[in-house]
Design a protein around this motif. Structure first.
Motif, PDB file in Angstrom:
ATOM      1  N   ASP A 238      53.271  32.033  28.709  1.00 43.32           N
ATOM      2  CA  ASP A 238      54.105  33.219  28.571  1.00 43.32           C
ATOM      3  C   ASP A 238      53.334  34.363  27.920  1.00 43.32           C
ATOM      4  O   ASP A 238      53.406  35.517  28.372  1.00 43.32           O
ATOM      5  N   ALA A 239      52.574  34.052  26.868  1.00 41.02           N
ATOM      6  CA  ALA A 239      51.802  35.101  26.188  1.00 41.02           C
ATOM      7  C   ALA A 239      50.717  35.656  27.101  1.00 41.02           C
ATOM      8  O   ALA A 239      50.499  36.879  27.156  1.00 41.02           O
ATOM      9  N   TYR A 240      50.026  34.770  27.819  1.00 47.42           N
ATOM     10  CA  TYR A 240      48.963  35.245  28.696  1.00 47.42           C
ATOM     11  C   TYR A 240      49.517  36.081  29.846  1.00 47.42           C
ATOM     12  O   TYR A 240      48.986  37.154  30.169  1.00 47.42           O
ATOM     13  N   ALA A 241      50.591  35.617  30.464  1.00 46.37           N
ATOM     14  CA  ALA A 241      51.169  36.346  31.590  1.00 46.37           C
ATOM     15  C   ALA A 241      51.632  37.737  31.154  1.00 46.37           C
ATOM     16  O   ALA A 241      51.430  38.729  31.868  1.00 46.37           O
ATOM     17  N   LEU A 243      50.473  39.522  28.582  1.00 47.05           N
ATOM     18  CA  LEU A 243      49.305  40.342  28.282  1.00 47.05           C
ATOM     19  C   LEU A 243      48.593  40.772  29.559  1.00 47.05           C
ATOM     20  O   LEU A 243      48.234  41.948  29.715  1.00 47.05           O
ATOM     21  N   ALA A 244      48.390  39.843  30.485  1.00 53.64           N
ATOM     22  CA  ALA A 244      47.708  40.172  31.737  1.00 53.64           C
ATOM     23  C   ALA A 244      48.456  41.246  32.507  1.00 53.64           C
ATOM     24  O   ALA A 244      47.867  42.212  33.013  1.00 53.64           O
ATOM     25  N   ALA A 245      49.784  41.109  32.600  1.00 54.13           N
ATOM     26  CA  ALA A 245      50.582  42.104  33.312  1.00 54.13           C
ATOM     27  C   ALA A 245      50.474  43.466  32.640  1.00 54.13           C
ATOM     28  O   ALA A 245      50.395  44.506  33.313  1.00 54.13           O
ATOM     29  N   ASP A 246      50.470  43.476  31.318  1.00 57.45           N
ATOM     30  CA  ASP A 246      50.365  44.735  30.581  1.00 57.45           C
ATOM     31  C   ASP A 246      49.007  45.391  30.833  1.00 57.45           C
ATOM     32  O   ASP A 246      48.906  46.610  31.015  1.00 57.45           O
ATOM     33  N   LEU A 247      47.941  44.595  30.854  1.00 56.17           N
ATOM     34  CA  LEU A 247      46.609  45.128  31.155  1.00 56.17           C
ATOM     35  C   LEU A 247      46.555  45.695  32.567  1.00 56.17           C
ATOM     36  O   LEU A 247      45.985  46.770  32.804  1.00 56.17           O
ATOM     37  N   ILE A 248      47.150  44.988  33.503  1.00 53.49           N
ATOM     38  CA  ILE A 248      47.143  45.435  34.899  1.00 53.49           C
ATOM     39  C   ILE A 248      47.887  46.757  35.041  1.00 53.49           C
ATOM     40  O   ILE A 248      47.438  47.658  35.763  1.00 53.49           O
ATOM     41  N   ARG A 249      49.006  46.888  34.349  1.00 52.48           N
ATOM     42  CA  ARG A 249      49.756  48.151  34.424  1.00 52.48           C
ATOM     43  C   ARG A 249      48.963  49.323  33.856  1.00 52.48           C
ATOM     44  O   ARG A 249      49.218  50.474  34.206  1.00 52.48           O
ATOM     45  N   ARG A 250      47.989  49.035  33.010  1.00 56.41           N
ATOM     46  CA  ARG A 250      47.169  50.073  32.403  1.00 56.41           C
ATOM     47  C   ARG A 250      45.814  50.229  33.079  1.00 56.41           C
ATOM     48  O   ARG A 250      44.912  50.876  32.552  1.00 56.41           O
ATOM     49  N   THR A 251      45.681  49.635  34.254  1.00 52.70           N
ATOM     50  CA  THR A 251      44.448  49.730  35.034  1.00 52.70           C
ATOM     51  C   THR A 251      44.650  50.683  36.194  1.00 52.70           C
ATOM     52  O   THR A 251      45.615  50.538  36.951  1.00 52.70           O
ATOM     53  N   PRO A 252      43.771  51.670  36.369  1.00 52.78           N
ATOM     54  CA  PRO A 252      43.908  52.586  37.507  1.00 52.78           C
ATOM     55  C   PRO A 252      43.987  51.826  38.827  1.00 52.78           C
ATOM     56  O   PRO A 252      43.306  50.808  39.013  1.00 52.78           O
ATOM     57  N   PRO A 253      44.806  52.288  39.753  1.00 47.52           N
ATOM     58  CA  PRO A 253      45.063  51.522  40.985  1.00 47.52           C
ATOM     59  C   PRO A 253      43.855  51.379  41.893  1.00 47.52           C
ATOM     60  O   PRO A 253      43.834  50.474  42.722  1.00 47.52           O
ATOM     61  N   GLU A 254      42.842  52.222  41.755  1.00 45.07           N
ATOM     62  CA  GLU A 254      41.684  52.107  42.641  1.00 45.07           C
ATOM     63  C   GLU A 254      40.751  50.963  42.238  1.00 45.07           C
ATOM     64  O   GLU A 254      39.884  50.546  43.024  1.00 45.07           O
ATOM     65  N   ILE A 255      40.902  50.443  41.044  1.00 43.99           N
ATOM     66  CA  ILE A 255      40.056  49.336  40.589  1.00 43.99           C
ATOM     67  C   ILE A 255      40.536  48.032  41.200  1.00 43.99           C
ATOM     68  O   ILE A 255      41.736  47.751  41.238  1.00 43.99           O
ATOM     69  N   VAL A 256      39.612  47.215  41.655  1.00 42.44           N
ATOM     70  CA  VAL A 256      39.929  45.985  42.379  1.00 42.44           C
ATOM     71  C   VAL A 256      39.972  44.803  41.404  1.00 42.44           C
ATOM     72  O   VAL A 256      39.008  44.560  40.669  1.00 42.44           O
ATOM     73  N   TYR A 257      41.073  44.071  41.406  1.00 51.28           N
ATOM     74  CA  TYR A 257      41.158  42.848  40.615  1.00 51.28           C
ATOM     75  C   TYR A 257      40.673  41.670  41.460  1.00 51.28           C
ATOM     76  O   TYR A 257      41.331  41.237  42.394  1.00 51.28           O
ATOM     77  N   HIS A 258      39.498  41.160  41.112  1.00 46.76           N
ATOM     78  CA  HIS A 258      38.944  39.998  41.811  1.00 46.76           C
ATOM     79  C   HIS A 258      39.654  38.715  41.391  1.00 46.76           C
ATOM     80  O   HIS A 258      39.682  37.755  42.145  1.00 46.76           O
TER      81      HIS A 258
END
Length: 306
Positions: A238-241, A243-258
């Motif tokens: 739960d904590a990781y999910a 945090l990860a979602a929060d980081l993703i929301r703060r990542t510009p959309p043009e950056i690719v998540y591998h």
């Protein structure tokens, strides 16, 4: 859960680039690491399995590994050769050229992904990678930063700091190479704010791709002993999910998540047990992105698949 609705995935990026599904083939070039061979240290980083990761594969030729990996991944018409094990630029440039050439001349291989350390990318290696890109290949330099905090780098015996990463990225970008940064959430002594500041540092330096995963305790690592002594506590799902979602929301959309999580299996994996099932973290992160907004939404620039 279709993550591409909320996240700029590597699979989506490749499908747009090539017009079809592209699979990565994990390869081992029998490399070592300066944190293992005595140049910087012995035994590797504290989270790393000190045993023979990649050694069995490295006993095969690159062509044999590619053939074996193709059988595992299923049918596709294009592949990327992914030099994953250890530090895959840690050799003389002619050795690198021979290995990369063998991969690039295999049928249906359209590019290279090369995993390495930020302090192990000499100009000659970058020039070599740039030459494949100039020839039309898809090329990614994957740099294992893990954290932007030098205090944590020292604690996990990483052997380099943020300055090495900054320098490697600048030289890669000067050659037009794309960089994917590897980040670990849950490292000892770090909290969510530390991981957020790592992301901000990486974005400020400039990056084209990200790989995010939780700290995993694996058999054979120094951290396994620390875990048994109660000195390291892995994140809950739960904590990781969250945090990860929060980081993703703060990542510009043009950056690719591998990658947005990672898995391992027993007996290699000791903890956390939720890293065993393949889809547990992906499902949990996807649910949060669907509920609260996808990649870039916290920046007012939400990802929209095309």
């Amino acid at each position: 859960m279709d993550l591409t609705r909320h996240l700029h995935t590597f699979g989506h990026y490749l499908k747009r680039r090539f017009g079809e599904t592209v699979h990565k083939l994990s390869l081992a070039g029998d490399f070592t690491c300066p944190n293992r061979d005595g140049t910087l240290g012995r035994g590797g980083c504290t989270f790393c399995d000190v045993r023979s990761f990649g050694r069995e594969a490295a006993s095969l030729s690159i062509a044999e590994q590619i053939a074996r990996e193709k059988e595992k991944t299923g049918r596709a018409r294009k592949y990327l050769a992914y030099f994953q094990a250890y530090t895959s630029t840690y050799a003389e440039v002619e050795t690198l050229r021979a290995l990369y050439d063998e991969a690039m001349t295999a049928a249906d291989v359209a590019g290279l992904c090369v995993g390495t350390r930020p302090d192990c990318v000499p100009d000659a290696a970058l020039d070599l990678l740039a030459s494949y890109q100039a020839g039309g290949a898809e090329v990614w330099l994957e740099l294992g930063l893990q954290t932007a905090h030098d205090r944590t780098q020292a604690r996990i015996r990483r052997g380099h700091g943020l300055a090495d990463y900054r320098d490697a990225v600048a030289r890669a970008h000067a050659r037009g190479l794309k960089v994917c940064a590897h980040l670990i959430a849950g490292l000892p002594g770090e909290d969510a704010d530390d991981v957020h500041s790592t992301l901000r540092a990486v974005l400020d330096i400039g990056v084209e791709g990200l790989k995010l995963h939780p700290l995993m305790i694996v058999r054979g690592s120094r951290m396994a002993a620390q875990y048994r002594r109660g000195e390291v506590t892995p994140m809950s799902l739960d904590a990781y999910a969250g945090l990860a979602a929060d980081l993703i929301r703060r990542t510009p959309p043009e950056i690719v998540y591998h990658r947005i999580s990672a898995t391992a299996q027993a007996p290699t994996l000791i903890a956390p047990d939720w890293c065993g099932p393949r889809w547990a973290a992906l499902q949990a992160i996807g649910e949060r992105l669907a509920r609260d907004g996808g990649q870039g939404s916290a920046l007012g620039r939400s990802w929209r698949p095309e």
